[in-house]
Scaffold this active site. Structure first.
Site, short mmCIF file in Angstrom:
data_model
loop_
_atom_site.label_atom_id
_atom_site.label_comp_id
_atom_site.label_asym_id
_atom_site.label_seq_id
_atom_site.Cartn_x
_atom_site.Cartn_y
_atom_site.Cartn_z
CD GLN A 63 56.81 28.47 6.87
OE1 GLN A 63 58.02 28.56 7.05
NE2 GLN A 63 56.28 27.61 6.02
CB CYS A 69 60.06 27.77 4.68
SG CYS A 69 60.47 26.54 3.42
CG HIS A 363 61.48 24.15 6.68
ND1 HIS A 363 60.40 24.93 6.37
CD2 HIS A 363 62.00 24.66 7.84
CE1 HIS A 363 60.24 25.86 7.30
NE2 HIS A 363 61.21 25.73 8.19
CG ASN A 385 61.94 27.12 11.65
OD1 ASN A 385 61.58 27.36 10.51
ND2 ASN A 385 61.72 25.96 12.22
#
Length: 444
Positions: A63, A69, A363, A385
């Protein structure tokens, strides 16, 4: 009230200097930094990246310098399904496409809330809440669902990244300047006695300026596009003149209504087994409001495990910066030893951290695996992630089960895994939370 006296400070000096451990740690921290000096070896050896259930090994996304996110996590869950269903080596869906329409819809959402609160004073808490941050990058699961349902999805090759999508600070700064200016225009128009149609006509003029600004920064989103790929058997496929909605229906084909947000908020004001929503939280005006079902942590994790066991990854929201090592991709309660070195005890519980503004969801990522013991209980979790492959294990993180208990707040689960009683509780009229409640935080 008691002021700090020199005598009191002298005692603090004396106590510190009498402890040789403090002086030794001082030397280490001054030269190496706090967390590097307190990092433990045991946390890494106890949380190796090996899992009894491991669903994905695809390259991670990035990102970059943006707060997207929540979009990346959602599109990554779609990507996992698309790769499996269509036998692809890899594919990435356009986060920039979702980003454009989110900015556009958030602008309209903000202006509608400004119109709705035009009779309130500028210093009212709600008006100030709106003006403090007219829009931002962050979001929630139900907000991204609203975007997918209205605007569909496109592959990244059809709408690639721009400088402003990858690094959104300037875009946000000047879009918020426009929106605060527009808020003044609309409030003053309402104050002058203008009727609702006149105000809406003015809003339409302002939205054209915003649309132009977004298109210049991010590129004009495609109405139709072509999609070509080779599958794992090297067979060529191509479709032409696809709309974003048609692409979603054919290549993603996930029924978004089948999924619900589950939270774990163990605070006194949010009893388990009830649904909740948050005032002034949203992006697409007229879409279904954000809604959660609050469950205890054991049930929360059981649901996540059930979905992983069924072969489906899990969107989840957490406070990623808490007791975590970004470089090594480790999130564990014993990552750093504050007690032995500093004799400092961090004992506040999860409810206390929420109530006293120490923690909230910051997040969103994807649970793609879990390591279970011989009784089926989780030991650690595999996390995909969206920070690129230079951190963690090629971008994948490990979360200890104890860390998940303390710092995970939300998962998205297929309704089929819920009991009939849980579905009923989710569907009941939700309790309305204040705009500034921690459950209204946006993942970035």
């Amino acid at each position: 009230m008691t002021a700090l006296t020199q005598d009191f400070t002298d005692k603090l000096y004396a106590t510190y200097e009498s402890n040789s451990k403090h002086r030794s740690l001082e030397n280490a921290v001054v030269h190496n930094g706090l967390l590097n000096s307190l990092k433990t070896r045991s946390s890494a050896t106890e949380n190796t990246p090996i899992f009894s259930i491991d669903l994905t090994k695809t390259p991670v996304t990035n990102q970059k310098a943006s707060g997207r996110c929540w979009m990346f996590a959602a599109l990554n869950t779609f990507r996992h399904k698309l790769i499996g269903t269509h036998q692809l080596e890899d594919v990435e869906l356009s986060q920039a496409h979702t980003f454009f329409w989110d900015k556009y819809e958030k602008s309209n959402w903000f202006l509608e809330q400004i119109i709705a609160t035009a009779n309130q004073d500028l210093d009212s808490r709600k008006v100030k809440f709106l003006l403090d941050t007219p829009q931002q990058d962050g979001g929630q699961w139900d907000m991204v669902v609203a975007l997918f349902e209205k605007y569909g999805v496109v592959p990244k090759v059809a709408y690639p990244e721009s400088v402003s999508s990858s690094s959104s600070r300037d875009l946000n700064q000047y879009l918020n300047k426009l929106l605060r200016q527009d808020a003044q225009i609309l409030r003053e128009l309402a104050k002058s006695g203008a009727d609702s149609q006149t105000i809406q006509n003015q809003k339409a003029i302002l939205l054209q300026e915003i649309f132009n600004f977004l298109a210049v920064n991010l590129g004009l989103p495609p109405r139709t596009f072509d999609f070509a790929y080779r599958d794992k058997n090297d067979k060529f496929h191509k479709e032409t003149n696809l709309t974003p909605q048609a692409f979603y229906q054919k290549y993603v084909a996930i029924k978004l209504d089948d999924y619900v947000s589950i939270i774990n908020a163990p605070t006194a004001d949010k009893p388990y087994g009830k649904s909740y929503t948050v005032e002034l939280l949203g992006n697409v005006y007229g879409a279904k409001p954000v809604r959660y079902l609050n469950l205890d942590m054991e049930r929360f994790k059981d649901l996540a495990i059930a979905q992983l066991q069924a072969g489906e990854t899990v969107w989840f929201g957490c406070d990623v910066g808490q007791i975590s090592d970004r470089k090594d991709g480790l999130m564990a309660m014993d990552t750093y030893d504050f007690t032995s070195g500093l004799e400092m005890k961090l004992s506040q519980d999860k409810a206390g951290r929420l109530d006293y503004s120490e923690s909230l969801m910051t997040h969103a990522m994807v649970l793609t695996g879990v390591d279970l013991d011989d009784k089926g209980k989780p030991l650690k979790w595999k996390v995909e992630n969206s920070w690129g492959d230079k951190v963690g294990n090629k971008g994948y993180f490990v979360a200890s089960d104890a860390w998940m208990d303390e710092y995970t707040y939300q998962i998205v689960i297929k309704k089929a895994f819920l009991t009939a009683e849980e579905v009923k509780a989710y569907d009941e009229d939700p309790v309305l939370l204040a705009p500034w409640d921690p459950m209204g935080s946006l993942a970035k």
